[in-house]
Design an enzyme around this catalytic site. Sequence first.
Site, PDB file in Angstrom:
ATOM      1  N   HIS A 186       0.825  -1.216   0.000  1.00 21.09           N
ATOM      2  CA  HIS A 186       0.000   0.000   0.000  1.00 21.09           C
ATOM      3  C   HIS A 186       0.855   1.261   0.000  1.00 21.09           C
ATOM      4  CE1 HIS A 186      -4.087   1.835   1.177  1.00 21.09           C
ATOM      5  NE2 HIS A 186      -4.196   1.255  -0.001  1.00 21.09           N
ATOM      6  N   HIS A 221      -2.719   1.928  12.761  1.00 18.97           N
ATOM      7  CA  HIS A 221      -2.242   1.288  11.515  1.00 18.97           C
ATOM      8  C   HIS A 221      -2.736  -0.173  11.550  1.00 18.97           C
ATOM      9  CE1 HIS A 221       0.166   0.607   8.029  1.00 18.97           C
ATOM     10  NE2 HIS A 221       1.387   0.711   8.528  1.00 18.97           N
ATOM     11  N   LYS A 254     -12.529   7.532  18.682  1.00 16.15           N
ATOM     12  CA  LYS A 254     -12.231   7.037  17.330  1.00 16.15           C
ATOM     13  C   LYS A 254     -12.789   5.634  17.179  1.00 16.15           C
ATOM     14  CE  LYS A 254      -8.845   9.439  14.840  1.00 16.15           C
ATOM     15  NZ  LYS A 254      -7.519   9.541  14.281  1.00 16.15           N
ATOM     16  N   MET A 256     -12.181   2.310  15.369  1.00 14.25           N
ATOM     17  CA  MET A 256     -11.108   1.663  14.606  1.00 14.25           C
ATOM     18  C   MET A 256     -11.676   0.863  13.433  1.00 14.25           C
ATOM     19  SD  MET A 256      -8.641   2.900  15.989  1.00 14.25           S
ATOM     20  CE  MET A 256      -8.124   3.697  17.490  1.00 14.25           C
ATOM     21  N   PHE A 258     -12.210   2.516  10.563  1.00 14.91           N
ATOM     22  CA  PHE A 258     -12.846   3.538   9.715  1.00 14.91           C
ATOM     23  C   PHE A 258     -11.873   4.669   9.428  1.00 14.91           C
ATOM     24  CE2 PHE A 258     -16.424   1.200  11.027  1.00 14.91           C
ATOM     25  CZ  PHE A 258     -17.349   1.340   9.989  1.00 14.91           C
ATOM     26  N   HIS A 260      -9.329   6.958   6.543  1.00 13.38           N
ATOM     27  CA  HIS A 260      -8.044   6.700   5.890  1.00 13.38           C
ATOM     28  C   HIS A 260      -7.392   8.010   5.510  1.00 13.38           C
ATOM     29  CE1 HIS A 260      -5.067   4.906   3.212  1.00 13.38           C
ATOM     30  NE2 HIS A 260      -5.298   3.806   3.903  1.00 13.38           N
ATOM     31  N   ARG A 269     -10.339  -1.731  -1.151  1.00 11.28           N
ATOM     32  CA  ARG A 269     -10.134  -3.080  -0.613  1.00 11.28           C
ATOM     33  C   ARG A 269     -11.286  -3.497   0.278  1.00 11.28           C
ATOM     34  NH1 ARG A 269      -4.746  -1.440   2.369  1.00 11.28           N
ATOM     35  NH2 ARG A 269      -6.259   0.115   3.026  1.00 11.28           N
ATOM     36  N   ASP A 311      -9.356  -2.955   7.270  1.00  8.04           N
ATOM     37  CA  ASP A 311      -9.286  -3.689   8.534  1.00  8.04           C
ATOM     38  C   ASP A 311     -10.646  -4.087   9.087  1.00  8.04           C
ATOM     39  OD1 ASP A 311      -6.463  -3.695   8.864  1.00  8.04           O
ATOM     40  OD2 ASP A 311      -6.583  -1.547   9.232  1.00  8.04           O
ATOM     41  N   ARG A 336       2.269  -8.148   4.332  1.00  5.98           N
ATOM     42  CA  ARG A 336       2.933  -6.872   4.011  1.00  5.98           C
ATOM     43  C   ARG A 336       4.440  -7.034   3.902  1.00  5.98           C
ATOM     44  NH1 ARG A 336       0.899  -1.648   4.281  1.00  5.98           N
ATOM     45  NH2 ARG A 336      -0.963  -2.659   3.425  1.00  5.98           N
ATOM     46  N   ARG A 355      16.188  12.572   5.975  1.00  4.42           N
ATOM     47  CA  ARG A 355      16.581  13.435   7.076  1.00  4.42           C
ATOM     48  C   ARG A 355      15.817  14.745   6.937  1.00  4.42           C
ATOM     49  NH1 ARG A 355      17.093  17.036  10.791  1.00  4.42           N
ATOM     50  NH2 ARG A 355      18.967  16.915  12.074  1.00  4.42           N
TER      51      ARG A 355
HETATM   52  N1  COA Z   1     -13.462   7.428  13.988  1.00  2.75           N
HETATM   53  C1  COA Z   1     -13.947   8.635  14.336  1.00  2.75           C
HETATM   54  N2  COA Z   1     -13.521   9.771  13.765  1.00  2.75           N
HETATM   55  C2  COA Z   1     -12.561   9.692  12.839  1.00  2.75           C
HETATM   56  C3  COA Z   1     -12.016   8.460  12.440  1.00  2.75           C
HETATM   57  C4  COA Z   1     -12.490   7.309  13.046  1.00  2.75           C
HETATM   58  N3  COA Z   1     -12.027   6.106  12.718  1.00  2.75           N
HETATM   59  N4  COA Z   1     -11.079   8.664  11.485  1.00  2.75           N
HETATM   60  C5  COA Z   1     -11.033   9.993  11.299  1.00  2.75           C
HETATM   61  N5  COA Z   1     -11.928  10.591  12.117  1.00  2.75           N
HETATM   62  C6  COA Z   1     -12.172  12.032  12.205  1.00  2.75           C
HETATM   63  C7  COA Z   1     -11.163  12.639  13.171  1.00  2.75           C
HETATM   64  O1  COA Z   1     -11.639  12.659  14.490  1.00  2.75           O
HETATM   65  C8  COA Z   1     -10.994  14.009  12.589  1.00  2.75           C
HETATM   66  O2  COA Z   1     -12.110  14.792  12.939  1.00  2.75           O
HETATM   67  P1  COA Z   1     -11.927  16.339  13.363  1.00  2.75           P
HETATM   68  O3  COA Z   1     -11.353  17.001  12.127  1.00  2.75           O
HETATM   69  O4  COA Z   1     -13.301  16.744  13.729  1.00  2.75           O
HETATM   70  O5  COA Z   1     -10.951  16.317  14.490  1.00  2.75           O
HETATM   71  C9  COA Z   1     -11.085  13.781  11.082  1.00  2.75           C
HETATM   72  O6  COA Z   1     -11.890  12.611  10.929  1.00  2.75           O
HETATM   73  C10 COA Z   1      -9.714  13.546  10.432  1.00  2.75           C
HETATM   74  O7  COA Z   1      -9.074  12.458  11.117  1.00  2.75           O
HETATM   75  P2  COA Z   1      -7.525  12.333  11.377  1.00  2.75           P
HETATM   76  O8  COA Z   1      -7.288  11.356  12.472  1.00  2.75           O
HETATM   77  O9  COA Z   1      -6.920  13.699  11.534  1.00  2.75           O
HETATM   78  O10 COA Z   1      -7.045  11.727   9.985  1.00  2.75           O
HETATM   79  P3  COA Z   1      -5.612  11.164   9.656  1.00  2.75           P
HETATM   80  O11 COA Z   1      -5.477  11.208   8.190  1.00  2.75           O
HETATM   81  O12 COA Z   1      -4.566  11.826  10.484  1.00  2.75           O
HETATM   82  O13 COA Z   1      -5.693   9.642  10.167  1.00  2.75           O
HETATM   83  C11 COA Z   1      -6.417   7.415  10.278  1.00  2.75           C
HETATM   84  C12 COA Z   1      -6.089   8.588   9.351  1.00  2.75           C
HETATM   85  C13 COA Z   1      -6.596   6.149   9.451  1.00  2.75           C
HETATM   86  C14 COA Z   1      -5.263   7.187  11.265  1.00  2.75           C
HETATM   87  C15 COA Z   1      -7.714   7.728  11.038  1.00  2.75           C
HETATM   88  O14 COA Z   1      -8.792   7.778  10.125  1.00  2.75           O
HETATM   89  C16 COA Z   1      -7.978   6.736  12.147  1.00  2.75           C
HETATM   90  O15 COA Z   1      -7.470   6.910  13.251  1.00  2.75           O
HETATM   91  N6  COA Z   1      -8.766   5.668  11.864  1.00  2.75           N
HETATM   92  C17 COA Z   1      -8.975   4.605  12.832  1.00  2.75           C
HETATM   93  C18 COA Z   1      -7.788   3.640  12.845  1.00  2.75           C
HETATM   94  C19 COA Z   1      -7.754   2.753  11.633  1.00  2.75           C
HETATM   95  O16 COA Z   1      -8.762   2.176  11.247  1.00  2.75           O
HETATM   96  N7  COA Z   1      -6.557   2.611  11.082  1.00  2.75           N
HETATM   97  C20 COA Z   1      -6.332   1.761   9.933  1.00  2.75           C
HETATM   98  C21 COA Z   1      -6.071   2.584   8.715  1.00  2.75           C
HETATM   99  S1  COA Z   1      -6.008   1.585   7.259  1.00  2.75           S
END
Ligand code: COA
Length: 375
Positions: A186, A221, A254, A256, A258, A260, A269, A311, A336, A355
Amino acid sequence: MSMENYSPGLEGVVAGTTAISTVGKKGRGLTYRGIAIEDLAGHASFEEVAHLLIHGTLPQDEAELDSYRKRLTALRALPDALQRVLEQLPPTAHPMDVLRTGCSALGTMEPEVGAGNEEQVADRLVALFPSMLLHWYQFHRSGARLSGASDEPGIAAHFLRLLHGSQPDELRQRAVDVSLILYAEHEFNASTFSARVTASTLSDFYSAITSAIGTLRGPLHGGANEEAIKLIERFTSPDDAQQGLMQMLAAKEKVMGFGHRIYKYADPRSAIARDWALRLCGGVGDARLCEIAERIEEVMYKEKNLFPNLDFYTAIVYRLCGIPTEMFTPLFVFARVAGWSAHIIEQRSANRIFRPIAEYVGPERQEYVPIGKRR
Ligand code: COA
């Protein structure tokens, strides 16, 4: 220095070039070396995909695929010294820590020799990770010393056979096989980036993979698949799930599985994983998990405009294949490692050390006061 180039979490930053995969690129979708994920998940096996990623091409014919499978099967046996290391790890360890330690230990037993044998090291790790995990697991459960042996031709079947001690049925075997294809690669995700950063210092292959395993472990992740099943299984019915989700969202928790960083509307996927979860729910005659998951998906879309990532439904696939929760993220590693390996090889082929710089936000320059005169 100005903050104009600062992007928290490196969002949107192009940190390198790659010929391995496209993620979320308009008109391309998710591809591994130009081949659409839908085609790979629909028709290929994980071993074909591992060959594509590590060796650069699909096996040209059945004979080449068969010979690659046989090579991987022959690489499955654990060295005695590694068996002993695994047996010393506590039964309470998290399986991701077992893989991280096993990978690091193997690096001391079979270090890279000179340049140019990266592909062999990569194949060895693809073949060995399931053996490592199941040797440790079965040793602590029953004292059995599996040493990683099984003559199942595919990695999915090999894993299920070592886990359950019996021949896996076709449906479950293929469901796990497809999940490995979906997890295999990915682009510049956090763990792959971590592997590339380590590789960029000209460190060894095992160090780069060990860094990646440590990075994948976190719930933001790879660890999200374990958290997703814990969430789904917390609820007794779709209505219960709806109520629970509303409370979580009100508390700004949060969810988990949901969201990306790259995908804004859907994870390509997820539809494939969902399809396999539904097939398995039908196959075992237990619709409850899928009904609860679908309601969570509905609520997340309606309330937050968020969609499931890979996931979420993979967690149901693994549960319905009888896989213990703490092995969900290790399965992600089994897959992976092919993508990480491809990236380490690519990084080495045109290397420049990573760096970046930081904006300083600490105290102003201040005088050093000798100890004894500080108060
Ligand atoms: N549940 C609830 N709210 C979520 C969310 C989730 N799974 N994912 C994103 N959001 C919300 C955040 O709270 C944030 O809201 P805000 O702007 O009101 O604060 C907004 O959406 C942006 O989220 P952010 O965490 O800043 O996005 P990111 O690009 O930094 O992070 C992830 C991406 C994947 C880490 C994030 O969506 C997440 O933590 N998901 C859950 C973990 C997960 O499933 N990881 C596997 C990824 S394949």
